[in-house]
Design an enzyme around this catalytic site. Structure first.
Site, PDB file in Angstrom:
ATOM      1  N   SER A 737       0.791  -1.226   0.000  1.00 21.05           N
ATOM      2  CA  SER A 737       0.000   0.000   0.000  1.00 21.05           C
ATOM      3  C   SER A 737       0.823   1.275   0.000  1.00 21.05           C
ATOM      4  CB  SER A 737      -0.979  -0.007   1.177  1.00 21.05           C
ATOM      5  OG  SER A 737      -0.256   0.146   2.359  1.00 21.05           O
ATOM      6  N   LYS A 780      -6.468   3.719   8.789  1.00 16.59           N
ATOM      7  CA  LYS A 780      -5.509   4.641   8.196  1.00 16.59           C
ATOM      8  C   LYS A 780      -6.062   6.064   8.187  1.00 16.59           C
ATOM      9  CE  LYS A 780      -3.280   1.333   5.106  1.00 16.59           C
ATOM     10  NZ  LYS A 780      -3.200   0.840   3.732  1.00 16.59           N
TER      11      LYS A 780
END
Ligand code: ADP
Length: 849
Positions: A737, A780
């Site tokens: 990611s 996140k």
């Protein structure tokens, strides 16, 4: 029998210091040892030795009061008994110890100490002349030794008299009668003194009597006392010979090769004891199979002498069996409406979780069965997983027990050890049931993701059996060795991540994610729950301490960085402690000093806190920013995002960890070289590949984006070395990611432009520049929000995950969803990225959710 002069004790003996009884030559005593020195002696001498000599040790009565026993070596009693350890039994329950069976050989005196650690070793002198005991010397003694002969004859006659008062049909008594004639007279004082009822002090007198004459003189009154006592008993209680026997035999002694219990404190209620146990066994309401086993064990127990090590094992087993809640349970008092109120009162936010828990409970209520998936709360630490578990127990009116599984790597931790093992114990499930005392508690299996695996079998497999509703009604703990019905137990599991939960176990569970909290939620939690709780725990009232709503965000953002609220709770605790000192001091001050109104009016907490002669503070003490700094010190975390993004070649990524989301800087620099790429920061393979992908894509698109190398050429790598670093270098990082972040960071480096200081991003990339979805979006985004980021770039296909975010987070952040890298770059730089607006037709997607 201590016979023949063949036994010469070694001149150097390890010494066992004991508070428990006095060993006399010719007797056998059981000692339980657990002091470090004695444990070393057993491990290093007795268990390692191979020769007969290595089993000979010196036993010295420790006359120091056990209460005041310290690590220092006490002054040793001058005389001890050398003995052969005939049996060593180790156990871990209730704490590590050994039980030694030692047969005394002869007296010795300590000449000098050779060492004190790890166990005591001494140079010794043998005192009893074993050679003289070779044959019965009745006649010789009687004739040769005058007074001594007379004494020994008298002693012998008294012993015969004592035996005559006992029941000869008891084999032990008969055997002693026979031995009495064959034993050398010299040994009689020792043997008889350890057999009859004597105190340790008296035994010590016999031990200290070095001359035979003295020994007879010391022991004779004890023997006579016993005879008188017996006579009295016979008279008053009209004792049957059977009972008399017990007076002697239970106090027990020794004949070489035989041993009895020497324990002074022993009650004569052995029989009553087993009878009571038997009553308990019948009263424990256990299932047939268990009852059968218990009765069998009980029968064995009755036949066993108490001094046998197996006696204690069997006794422990039976004690556990009768204590287990075979059919004891609490009554469920589930009222869904009350449960909802209770859950809401105990916990702020976590709506999804609370809803699911209520559904779960409602189904349980309607079906009145517990079959169904096990709930597993997954989330970072301190988000209230355990606490919800506890609330569930409360709503049901059930007992609650937490079983910590972190680091458990032995299946016998779950399922117990077989009873054949020394120190065997039941597993944690059975132990838990014993602790709660009912068979339908709520068991919280904490940290199932941290179960280990080892040679001792897989604990996950054992847990499977516990959790499986098809099997757990007959869960068999190895120690119990009989099935226990666990079907009424409500199991709830917690974990930080599902990634490390064994798949078979995960399959049985319904995972409920508990994400971290936003700043606003934390403020609410603090004011509704944490502050009131902490005030109460520290004995304070809101009239004494006030933490205003405006201070809490400061505590949260400058002193903690976490997904949950555990450090926040600790910080509030720290504030409470500081204030408690002030309040308490104020109390004592007002009592002892008369205060002028002026000095009681310090406004600043700092003055109150640190001035030596503080007056009682004006209540309530209000925690403002200055007070906060005084108590908690300078802020631990500063808003560093904008500071760090002041150079080209730095971008902010978002990472997911089991502890919640985190922001992650990516730094790049370039220097003259040969086109090499260096990666640092403990990266995993996938992350390294992302870096290569990013560079390839940028090289391929260098023209479009007007990227240059150090000398202005169009291949960014030509004559240039690149170094990419992911700070927090000690933490291992992996995963795809970070792809978009690496591209942005390098684009910034190659173009010399700054990345916007308020942007964070996440997304996997492909060689063709597409942006693929990634996991952990919610955590996140929360981390970005915590760190004060304003804009978050994420893959288009993750847009759906945004719906789960709290409304205020969505309102505060600007989300850019991207399908390709062009869009990412465009959103990362002020005014877009060169080449994108003109050549590419992708409109910039901005959604304010
Ligand atoms: P976990 O098991 O997730 O590590 P705990 O259940 O031990 O966390 O929670 C830590 C502390 O935070 C507890 O004192 C708990 O009461 C409190 N807490 C966590 N979340 C909430 C919430 N939503 N509302 C009220 N208190 C909470």
């Amino acid at each position: 029998m201590v016979s023949s002069g063949a036994i010469q004790i070694p001149s150097r003996l390890p010494l066992l210091l004991t508070h428990e009884g006095v060993l006399l030559p010719g007797s056998t005593v059981r000692f339980s040892v657990d002091s470090p020195r004695n444990m070393h002696l057993v491990r290093e001498r007795l268990l390692k030795g191979t020769s007969l000599k290595s089993t000979i040790i010196g036993v010295i009565p420790n006359t120091r009061d056990p209460e005041h026993d310290t690590d220092d070596l006490p002054t040793l009693h001058k005389i001890g008994t050398a003995g052969i350890a005939v049996q060593v039994v180790g156990s871990n329950w209730p704490k590590p110890h050994y039980t030694l069976l030692i047969t005394g050989l002869c007296r010795f005196s300590v000449s000098s100490l050779l060492k004190e650690r790890p166990f005591v070793l001494a140079e010794v002198k043998q005192l009893d002349q074993l050679e003289r005991y070779t044959a019965p010397q009745r006649d010789a003694t009687a004739t040769d030794d005058g007074e001594l002969g007379e004494l020994s004859e008298k002693f012998y006659q008294a012993a015969v008299q004592l035996l005559g008062m006992l029941d000869m049909s008891v084999p032990v008594v008969a055997k002693f009668r026979r031995l009495l004639d064959s034993l050398p007279r010299e040994t009689l004082p020792d043997v008889v003194a350890s057999m009859i009822r004597t105190s340790n002090k008296e035994k010590l007198q016999v031990l200290d009597a070095l001359s035979l004459e003295e020994r007879f003189k010391k022991a004779l009154p004890m023997l006579t006392r016993q005879i008188e006592g017996l006579k009295l008993l016979q008279k008053t209680r009209k004792m049957s010979p059977d009972n008399e026997k017990r007076v002697l035999v239970r106090k027990g002694t020794v004949f070489p090769g035989r041993q009895f219990n020497l324990d002074e404190e022993d009650e004569d209620d052995d029989g009553d004891d087993t009878a009571a146990l038997e009553r308990k066994v019948h009263g424990a309401n256990m299932p047939e199979a268990a009852l059968k086993i218990c009765l069998k064990e009980l029968k064995r127990l009755k036949k066993m002498p108490q001094s046998m090590p197996e006696y204690a094992l069997t006794r422990n087993y039976l004690d556990l069996m009768v204590e287990l809640p075979w059919s004891k349970s609490t009554k469920d008092c589930l009222d869904i409406r009350a449960a909802r109120t209770l859950l809401d009162n105990d916990h702020y936010a976590m709506d999804k979780l609370k809803r699911r828990v209520l559904e779960y409970l409602a189904v349980r209520q309607l079906k009145t069965s517990l079959k169904g998936p096990i709930l597993c709360f997954v989330g970072p630490p301190g988000v209230g997983k355990t606490s919800v578990g506890r609330s569930i127990a409360r709503t049901l009116g059930r007992e609650f027990h937490r079983i910590a599984l972190g680091g458990v790597c032995d299946q016998s931790d779950i399922r117990g050890h077989r009873r054949t093992y020394v120190g065997s114990m039941p597993g944690r499930i059975i132990n838990g049931l014993k602790t709660v005392g009912v068979n339908n508690p709520v068991f919280l299996l904490d940290e199932v993701d941290k179960l280990g695996k080892s040679l001792q079998g897989d604990p996950a497999a054992a847990l499977l059996e516990v959790l499986d509703p098809e099997q757990n009604h007959s869960f068999t703990d190895h120690y119990l060795n009989v099935a226990f019905d666990l079907s009424q137990v409500l199991f709830i599991a917690t974990a930080n991540t599902t990634a490390t939960i064994p798949p078979a176990l995960l399959d049985r569970m319904e995972v409920l994610e508990v994400p971290g909290y936003t700043q606003e939620e934390k403020v609410e939690i603090a004011h509704r729950h944490l502050i009131p709780n902490q005030l109460e725990q520290h004995g304070l009232t809101p009239q004494q301490l006030h933490i205003p709503q405006s201070t809490t965000p400061d505590i949260i953002s400058r002193y903690t960085r976490e997904a949950g609220v555990r450090s926040l709770e600790r910080k509030i605790g720290a504030i409470c402690r500081a204030v408690a000192v002030k309040v308490a001091e104020g109390h004592t001050l007002t009592k002892t000093e008369t205060l002028t109104p002026e000095n009681s009016k310090h406004e600043c907490f700092a003055v109150c806190l640190f001035s030596d002669k503080a007056a009682p503070p004006e209540l309530p003490i209000v925690i403002d920013h200055i007070a906060l700094k005084d108590i908690l010190g300078p802020p631990v975390f500063e808003m560093e995002v904008s500071e760090r993004l002041t150079l080209p070649g730095v971008a902010l990524g978002l990472a997911w960890t089991p502890l919640g989301g985190e922001i992650m800087f990516v730094e790049a620099s370039r220097m003259e070289g040969e086109g090499q790429l260096t990666l640092t920061g403990q990266l995993g393979d996938v992350m390294k590949e992302s870096a290569h992908l990013a560079i390839s894509w940028l090289r391929a698109n260098a023209k479009t984006y007007q990227l240059t190398n150090m000398v202005g050429g169009s291949d960014p790598l030509e004559g240039t070395d690149i170094h990419l670093h992911f700070p927090a270098g000690a933490v291992t990082k992996d995963g795809p990611s970070a792809g978009v972040t690496i591209v942005t960071c390098l684009a910034s480096l190659f173009s010399g432009r700054l990345v916007r200081s308020d942007v964070a991003m996440t997304g996997e990339i492909t060689l063709r520049g597409l942006v693929l979805p990634v996991g952990g979006i919610k955590d996140k985004v929360l981390a970005a929000h915590r760190a004060g980021v304003k804009r978050v770039i994420l893959p288009k296909r993750n847009e759906k995950d945004l719906e789960e975010l709290p409304a205020n987070v969505r309102a505060n952040l600007d989300f850019i969803t991207a399908t390709n890298l062009g869009e990412v770059l465009n959103a990362s730089f002020d005014g877009g990225f060169p080449g994108v607006s003109g050549t590419r037709a992708h409109p910039q997607l901005t959604s304010k959710l």
